[in-house]
Design an enzyme around this catalytic site. Sequence first.
Site, PDB file in Angstrom:
ATOM      1  N   LYS A  22      49.215  29.986  29.474  1.00 43.08           N
ATOM      2  CA  LYS A  22      50.116  29.350  29.437  1.00 43.08           C
ATOM      3  C   LYS A  22      50.034  27.796  29.659  1.00 43.08           C
ATOM      4  O   LYS A  22      51.198  27.410  28.846  1.00 43.08           O
ATOM      5  CB  LYS A  22      50.121  29.671  30.897  1.00 43.08           C
ATOM      6  N   ASN A  23      49.347  27.274  29.171  1.00 45.28           N
ATOM      7  CA  ASN A  23      49.071  25.828  29.157  1.00 45.28           C
ATOM      8  C   ASN A  23      48.691  25.501  27.370  1.00 45.28           C
ATOM      9  O   ASN A  23      49.190  23.892  27.779  1.00 45.28           O
ATOM     10  CB  ASN A  23      47.948  25.128  29.772  1.00 45.28           C
ATOM     11  N   CYS A 117      50.521  18.112  44.735  1.00 45.19           N
ATOM     12  CA  CYS A 117      50.283  19.537  44.402  1.00 45.19           C
ATOM     13  C   CYS A 117      50.083  19.902  45.271  1.00 45.19           C
ATOM     14  O   CYS A 117      48.583  19.702  45.736  1.00 45.19           O
ATOM     15  CB  CYS A 117      50.479  20.831  42.888  1.00 45.19           C
ATOM     16  N   ARG A 122      47.593  14.335  41.982  1.00 44.06           N
ATOM     17  CA  ARG A 122      48.586  14.623  40.634  1.00 44.06           C
ATOM     18  C   ARG A 122      49.196  13.732  40.314  1.00 44.06           C
ATOM     19  O   ARG A 122      50.373  13.965  39.524  1.00 44.06           O
ATOM     20  CB  ARG A 122      48.734  16.441  40.360  1.00 44.06           C
ATOM     21  N   ASP A 309      40.030  25.569  36.218  1.00 48.29           N
ATOM     22  CA  ASP A 309      41.004  26.045  36.087  1.00 48.29           C
ATOM     23  C   ASP A 309      39.950  27.756  36.220  1.00 48.29           C
ATOM     24  O   ASP A 309      40.720  29.087  36.574  1.00 48.29           O
ATOM     25  CB  ASP A 309      41.860  26.327  35.117  1.00 48.29           C
ATOM     26  N   ARG A 401      53.168  32.978  38.166  1.00 49.54           N
ATOM     27  CA  ARG A 401      53.690  31.420  37.364  1.00 49.54           C
ATOM     28  C   ARG A 401      52.326  32.162  36.081  1.00 49.54           C
ATOM     29  O   ARG A 401      52.564  31.209  35.215  1.00 49.54           O
ATOM     30  CB  ARG A 401      52.810  30.434  38.335  1.00 49.54           C
TER      31      ARG A 401
HETATM   32  C1  EPZ Z   1      46.328  20.754  32.879  1.00 51.79           C
HETATM   33  O1  EPZ Z   1      46.535  20.044  34.291  1.00 51.79           O
HETATM   34  C2  EPZ Z   1      47.015  21.437  33.079  1.00 51.79           C
HETATM   35  N1  EPZ Z   1      48.465  22.594  33.480  1.00 51.79           N
HETATM   36  C3  EPZ Z   1      45.917  22.324  34.873  1.00 51.79           C
HETATM   37  O2  EPZ Z   1      46.139  23.626  34.926  1.00 51.79           O
HETATM   38  C4  EPZ Z   1      44.813  21.972  34.552  1.00 51.79           C
HETATM   39  O3  EPZ Z   1      44.027  22.268  35.834  1.00 51.79           O
HETATM   40  C5  EPZ Z   1      44.162  20.094  34.375  1.00 51.79           C
HETATM   41  O4  EPZ Z   1      44.868  20.725  32.789  1.00 51.79           O
HETATM   42  C6  EPZ Z   1      42.634  20.680  33.926  1.00 51.79           C
HETATM   43  O5  EPZ Z   1      42.520  21.456  32.706  1.00 51.79           O
HETATM   44  C7  EPZ Z   1      48.779  22.150  32.443  1.00 51.79           C
HETATM   45  O6  EPZ Z   1      48.101  22.261  31.034  1.00 51.79           O
HETATM   46  C8  EPZ Z   1      50.631  22.605  32.200  1.00 51.79           C
HETATM   47  P1  EPZ Z   1      45.223  16.065  34.073  1.00 51.79           P
HETATM   48  P2  EPZ Z   1      46.906  18.349  34.276  1.00 51.79           P
HETATM   49  O7  EPZ Z   1      46.143  15.591  33.619  1.00 51.79           O
HETATM   50  O8  EPZ Z   1      47.566  17.750  33.091  1.00 51.79           O
HETATM   51  C9  EPZ Z   1      44.223  13.011  36.952  1.00 51.79           C
HETATM   52  C10 EPZ Z   1      46.757  25.822  35.524  1.00 51.79           C
HETATM   53  O9  EPZ Z   1      46.294  26.748  36.467  1.00 51.79           O
HETATM   54  N2  EPZ Z   1      45.650  11.946  36.910  1.00 51.79           N
HETATM   55  O10 EPZ Z   1      43.437  16.710  32.883  1.00 51.79           O
HETATM   56  O11 EPZ Z   1      48.021  17.788  35.235  1.00 51.79           O
HETATM   57  C11 EPZ Z   1      45.083  14.179  38.159  1.00 51.79           C
HETATM   58  O12 EPZ Z   1      45.701  13.815  39.022  1.00 51.79           O
HETATM   59  C12 EPZ Z   1      46.912  24.316  35.884  1.00 51.79           C
HETATM   60  O13 EPZ Z   1      47.225  26.382  35.300  1.00 51.79           O
HETATM   61  C13 EPZ Z   1      45.310  10.987  36.802  1.00 51.79           C
HETATM   62  O14 EPZ Z   1      44.598  11.202  38.057  1.00 51.79           O
HETATM   63  O15 EPZ Z   1      45.617  17.249  34.196  1.00 51.79           O
HETATM   64  C14 EPZ Z   1      43.466  15.486  37.977  1.00 51.79           C
HETATM   65  O16 EPZ Z   1      42.649  14.504  38.751  1.00 51.79           O
HETATM   66  C15 EPZ Z   1      46.379  23.934  37.352  1.00 51.79           C
HETATM   67  N3  EPZ Z   1      46.676  10.363  36.023  1.00 51.79           N
HETATM   68  C16 EPZ Z   1      43.052  14.900  36.558  1.00 51.79           C
HETATM   69  O17 EPZ Z   1      43.647  13.203  35.971  1.00 51.79           O
HETATM   70  C17 EPZ Z   1      47.276  11.347  34.911  1.00 51.79           C
HETATM   71  O18 EPZ Z   1      48.389  10.008  34.269  1.00 51.79           O
HETATM   72  C18 EPZ Z   1      43.044  16.221  35.127  1.00 51.79           C
HETATM   73  O19 EPZ Z   1      44.750  15.879  35.115  1.00 51.79           O
HETATM   74  C19 EPZ Z   1      47.196  12.090  34.698  1.00 51.79           C
HETATM   75  C20 EPZ Z   1      45.947  13.102  34.988  1.00 51.79           C
END
Ligand code: EPZ
Length: 434
Positions: A22-23, A117, A122, A309, A401
Amino acid sequence: MEHYIIKGGKPLEGEVEISGAKNAALGLLAAAIMTDEEVTIENLPDVSDINQLIEAIENIGATVDRVDRHTVKINGKTIDSYVVEYEQMKKIRASYYLLGALLGRFKNAEVALPGGCAIGSRPIDQHTKGFRALGADVDDENKNGRGMLIAKADKLIGNHIFLDMASVGATINLMLAASLAEGKTTIENVAKEPHVVDVANLLNSMGANIRGAGTDKIRIYGVEKLHGTTYSVIPDQIEAGTFMCAAAATGGSILVKNVIPIHLECITSKLIEMGCIVTEYDDAVRVKAGDNIRSTQLKTLPYPGFPTDMQPQMTAVLSVATGYSIVVESIFENRFKYVGELNRMGAKIQVEGSTAFINGVNGLKGARVSAPDLRAGAALVIAGLMAEGFTTVDDIVYIQRGYENFEDKLRGLGADIEKVSDDREEQKFKLRVG
Ligand code: EPZ
C-alpha cells in the site's frame, strides 16, 4: 456497522499470498500523473486507501482505466486542475503526494493542509522545507484562509536538502518534485524503506535520473519530461509481517508467499529471538511458532530498523510471551492507543510515554474491542485469533484501508473469522463454529 467476529484458539496453518505494498502504491500512483503518456501500475492492493487516491487523481482530470482490481492505467495528459480538496485529503492523507507530483510537473499545486491522525500530529514541515529549497513559494500557514497548502514556482532548481528526520513522506514527495527540477538535487538523511526505492525505480523507468534510493543520500538529476511505462508494485512488507506475527501468536505454521525476504529481515530476526523458526525462500518465508513465545525488547526505527507499522502487531504477540518485554515507539508520539483494548482482553501492559512495559500473561480472553487505527486494528485481530472464546473487532473500516481481503486470507489459514453487519449474523457465526 460491519465488524469482525473471531473465535480464537486455533493455530493458523497453510499458505497466504501477500498483496502489493500500500505505502509503495500510494507514491507510485502520484508519480504516474507526472507525464502526459500512459502509465500502467500492476499488483496494486485492492484496499480503500488506494481506491481513494485513484479517485483523487480522477478528480484533477487524469484519465484512469481500472483494468482490473490490481491494475490501473493512468494518463496525466488530461489533468485540468491542480487542486486537491479537503474532502479528498480527509479520506487519504497520502493525497499530499500529489503536491510533489503537481509541483514537479506543473509548478503549481494546491492541496488541503493535512491534519494530524490517531497516531500523531504528523506535520509536513520537511516536505515544505524541501519544496522551498527547490525554489517554490509555499503557503503552509493557511495565509490563503481556505485551509489549503499552496505551492507554486516559476521553475524548480535543484538544491541540497538535509532532512531533520528520515521521513518516508518527505523523501518520496521531494523525489517527485525534484525529478523534473533543473539541475541536481541531493537529499540527505532520507528514508530508506522499500517503498521509497520502489517509487525511485518507477520514476527512473519513466525517464527520471535518480541515484542512491535506499541509502542515506539520494541524488536526483532533473530531466525535461517523463514518459509512460508499465510497473509492478513490490510486495507489502507490513502485510507479510502481520501474517508472520499471526503464526507466532497462534502457535501455527504459515508459508507467507510473494514476499522479498530481505525486506522482512528486522521482523524475521525479532521472531527468531522470540522462539519462532523462520525459513527464507526466494520469494517466501515460513514462520513456525516455537513451543512458547520468549519475551524480548524492541524499538521502532526507520528502515532497516524494526518498522513502526509492525509495533502494534508485535506488542499483541508479546502480551502472551513468557516474562517481561519492552516496546519503545520512537517514530510516532501516540501509537499505543490500542493497548487499553489489549488489556481489556487480559493483557498486562503499562504505557509510560513512548514505552510499553509488557508483563506476559498465559493467554487472553475474547472481548468486544475497537480498532483506533489501521495497524492497531490488525493487532486486535491477532489478539482475537489467539484469545480464548469470541472477540468482536469494531471499526474495521480502518483495517480495510490497508489489508486486502484480510478475513478471507485468515480463513484460508484456518481462522474462524467473519465480517458481519449485525447481531443476527454474529449469532449464526457463533452457532456454526460452536
Ligand atoms: C509513512 O507515513 C507511512 N504511510 C506510515 O504508515 C508509516 O508509519 C511511516 O511512513 C513511517 O514508516 C505511508 O507511507 C502512506 P514519516 P509518513 O514522514 O510518511 C515526523 C500505515 O500504517 N515528520 O516517515 O507520514 C512524523 O510526525 C502508515 O501504513 C515530521 O515531523 O511518515 C513522524 O513522527 C501509518 N515532519 C516521523 O517524522 C515531516 O515533514 C516519521 O514520519 C514529516 C514527518
